[in-house]
Design an enzyme around this catalytic site. Sequence first.
Site, PDB file in Angstrom:
ATOM      1  N   ASP A 141      32.280  59.334  85.505  1.00  0.00           N
ATOM      2  CA  ASP A 141      32.719  58.445  84.421  1.00  0.00           C
ATOM      3  C   ASP A 141      33.195  59.300  83.244  1.00  0.00           C
ATOM      4  O   ASP A 141      33.147  60.530  83.304  1.00  0.00           O
ATOM      5  CB  ASP A 141      31.586  57.493  83.997  1.00  0.00           C
ATOM      6  CG  ASP A 141      30.410  58.223  83.367  1.00  0.00           C
ATOM      7  OD1 ASP A 141      30.067  59.322  83.859  1.00  0.00           O
ATOM      8  OD2 ASP A 141      29.844  57.738  82.377  1.00  0.00           O
ATOM      9  N   HIS A 188      32.804  59.773  94.079  1.00  0.00           N
ATOM     10  CA  HIS A 188      32.827  58.733  93.044  1.00  0.00           C
ATOM     11  C   HIS A 188      33.210  59.416  91.733  1.00  0.00           C
ATOM     12  O   HIS A 188      32.357  59.836  90.953  1.00  0.00           O
ATOM     13  CB  HIS A 188      31.454  58.067  92.941  1.00  0.00           C
ATOM     14  CG  HIS A 188      31.406  56.944  91.954  1.00  0.00           C
ATOM     15  ND1 HIS A 188      31.710  55.642  92.284  1.00  0.00           N
ATOM     16  CD2 HIS A 188      31.127  56.929  90.628  1.00  0.00           C
ATOM     17  CE1 HIS A 188      31.609  54.872  91.211  1.00  0.00           C
ATOM     18  NE2 HIS A 188      31.251  55.633  90.193  1.00  0.00           N
ATOM     19  N   GLU A 204      28.521  60.782  93.650  1.00  0.00           N
ATOM     20  CA  GLU A 204      29.115  61.048  92.333  1.00  0.00           C
ATOM     21  C   GLU A 204      28.916  62.541  92.039  1.00  0.00           C
ATOM     22  O   GLU A 204      28.263  63.269  92.792  1.00  0.00           O
ATOM     23  CB  GLU A 204      28.460  60.177  91.240  1.00  0.00           C
ATOM     24  CG  GLU A 204      29.236  60.245  89.930  1.00  0.00           C
ATOM     25  CD  GLU A 204      28.807  59.232  88.861  1.00  0.00           C
ATOM     26  OE1 GLU A 204      27.963  58.372  89.134  1.00  0.00           O
ATOM     27  OE2 GLU A 204      29.351  59.333  87.746  1.00  0.00           O
ATOM     28  N   ASP A 250      29.841  59.663 102.233  1.00  0.00           N
ATOM     29  CA  ASP A 250      31.064  60.151 101.582  1.00  0.00           C
ATOM     30  C   ASP A 250      32.021  58.983 101.378  1.00  0.00           C
ATOM     31  O   ASP A 250      32.989  58.814 102.132  1.00  0.00           O
ATOM     32  CB  ASP A 250      31.704  61.249 102.445  1.00  0.00           C
ATOM     33  CG  ASP A 250      32.969  61.793 101.782  1.00  0.00           C
ATOM     34  OD1 ASP A 250      33.118  61.630 100.552  1.00  0.00           O
ATOM     35  OD2 ASP A 250      33.809  62.360 102.502  1.00  0.00           O
TER      36      ASP A 250
HETATM   37  O1  9MR Z   1      21.586  61.220  87.021  1.00  0.00           O
HETATM   38  C1  9MR Z   1      21.168  59.974  86.515  1.00  0.00           C
HETATM   39  C2  9MR Z   1      20.059  59.437  87.395  1.00  0.00           C
HETATM   40  O2  9MR Z   1      18.930  60.291  87.325  1.00  0.00           O
HETATM   41  C3  9MR Z   1      19.704  58.015  86.980  1.00  0.00           C
HETATM   42  O3  9MR Z   1      18.745  57.494  87.898  1.00  0.00           O
HETATM   43  C4  9MR Z   1      20.959  57.160  86.954  1.00  0.00           C
HETATM   44  C5  9MR Z   1      20.699  55.728  86.537  1.00  0.00           C
HETATM   45  O4  9MR Z   1      20.265  55.662  85.242  1.00  0.00           O
HETATM   46  O5  9MR Z   1      21.911  57.725  86.067  1.00  0.00           O
HETATM   47  C6  9MR Z   1      22.344  59.007  86.456  1.00  0.00           C
HETATM   48  O6  9MR Z   1      23.216  59.488  85.504  1.00  0.00           O
HETATM   49  C7  9MR Z   1      24.478  58.860  85.387  1.00  0.00           C
HETATM   50  C8  9MR Z   1      24.668  58.522  83.911  1.00  0.00           C
HETATM   51  O7  9MR Z   1      23.735  57.536  83.541  1.00  0.00           O
HETATM   52  C9  9MR Z   1      26.081  58.075  83.601  1.00  0.00           C
HETATM   53  N1  9MR Z   1      27.060  59.013  84.085  1.00  0.00           N
HETATM   54  C10 9MR Z   1      26.923  59.259  85.516  1.00  0.00           C
HETATM   55  C11 9MR Z   1      25.566  59.851  85.801  1.00  0.00           C
HETATM   56  C12 9MR Z   1      25.443  60.258  87.263  1.00  0.00           C
HETATM   57  O8  9MR Z   1      25.399  59.172  88.116  1.00  0.00           O
END
Ligand code: 9MR
Length: 570
Positions: free
Chosen positions: A186, A495, A550, A541
Amino acid sequence: MNSKITTIFAAALGIGCSATAQNLSFVHSNQVAYSANAPKTAMVVDLNEKTFVIKDAKTDIDVYKGELPKKKFWRESNEDITWADFSDFKKPGRYYVKVGNDRTPSFFIKEKGAYDETLVWSIKAFYLWRASMPIDGQHATFNGVNYSREAGHPDNVVYLHSSLATPERKADTELSCPGGWYDAGDYGKYTVNAGITLHSLLTAYQLNKQMFDTLNLNIPESTNQTADILDECMYELKWLLTMQDPNDGGVYNKITTLKFPDMRMPAKDKEDRYVIGKSTDCALDFAATMALASRIYKGNADYPDFSEKALKAAKKAYEFAERKGEIVFMNPSDCNTGEYSAPGQSDEKFWAACEMLITTGDEKYLSDITLFQIFNVPFWGDVRTLGLVSLLINKDNLTDKMDKGAVERKYRALVDNLLSLHKFSPGKLPITDFFWGSNGQVANSGALLAIGAKVFKQDKYMDAAYYCYDYLLGENTTGYSFLTGFGRISPKHIHDRRSTSDGIANPLPGYLVGGPNLNQTTDCGKSKYPSNKYSARAYLDDICSYSTNEIALNWNAPFVLLTSLLKGNE
Ligand code: 9MR
């Protein structure tokens, strides 16, 4: 015919060169390169063979033969695993491992340079992540493919979210917070994740200064006097400084749109961006990061004012946290982007106090540093071990009042535990739980072990560190090399908004995907995953799989740290 067998036929017939099927084979190796003197193994899954051979990839001639030990059942994958150990085969060349009719992709054994490409591109990944500036083809061409793109998100006008309004800064106040890296797939920029990421990268620099001082990453700043990795980190640090509210020293949590953006290129994402959240864990992560950066860039001629500015900002943020106690961030009701928020702030406090003590020598910080606690592999929600790492590698410059013996004992306990997990688990991994970002956890474990080996001068920790790296590059039961652009079978459908919308077939290179994780398979639908029961195999994948496919700053950074330590050991 089961699906494994079908895919093996497909592979034998040479169908689908850019393989995407999972478990294409029953034998998995690092798909890129082993260092000649490192331990070298391949994972053999559910086969009854007793022996293996190494073959020259060009001539198919046998160059090494070995026996396979008895298989062991690995609960996390529900498979019987054994290992083909060819550590004593050191001749440089290109090979593959064959077990019965099955084989690995080919890989190199190299005397020197086994880690060069993965190191450079996993750091270049941060350059490719830069917000607010165009990415130039001259600095972004990989295997002949030009990944240049227009600038996105200038962020010179972002709006203060109404939940943060104060008399000095009213709702919708326009702030300027340009630069920095995107967080992941993102386009948000998050303080908490910036902190742990910068700790990994700056630790990598501290532990291998000489190597990094001459490592050319071919980024726009490569011509100045500063090590390229420090130039890259400065791009993030400059942005991070803008996240502090000068009025009270508090630090904002993030800059994002109110909802996650659609899958489009940065330049096309024109929604308003907001400054959201102001919490004390954020202030403490910021304080820790700025205190750490302040000592790394001290006396740096390319950034002459930074060190002092960073330390001042760190002190202000630390004082804010002390004054305010625990303020936990939660998304306001109109926002659904990432939170990076965990209850309890003793870990952030500990990390910040450690960095402040090391940088300033001021013993007042000792009262916030207790070693009577359990240190685990760090992740964004538990950063105390980052403080322990910094104490350990700066132990010769600490005040006499700090119990250095205890620092070492705590660190040893941590890496001894990782080492025994590696030794006794049939899957050889030092992690037992595959949660969101398990690959980051593997990279962090490997990095901790490699740091232990370097500081204590004990090779035994390196064996496990090498395995963590090999796991990430393909020696795992999914059969994937988890680093984009590297290995015969690597993620193609990550992703990531840029990779999904840039019109280029292959994803941006140098990115470590999150990896197996059983807990959020609802993102694509449980039935799509190769296993919705066994965590080591729960990787998909597919673009929909934000929970396993991601990419993120805090997973790439420990990969850089681990890889740099292995390179330093070549
Ligand atoms: O890495 C993060 C993971 O530990 C959490 O469980 C998850 C849900 O809150 O969020 C992941 O981090 C994301 C972040 O909130 C937004 N940008 C993408 C990150 C990777 O998925």
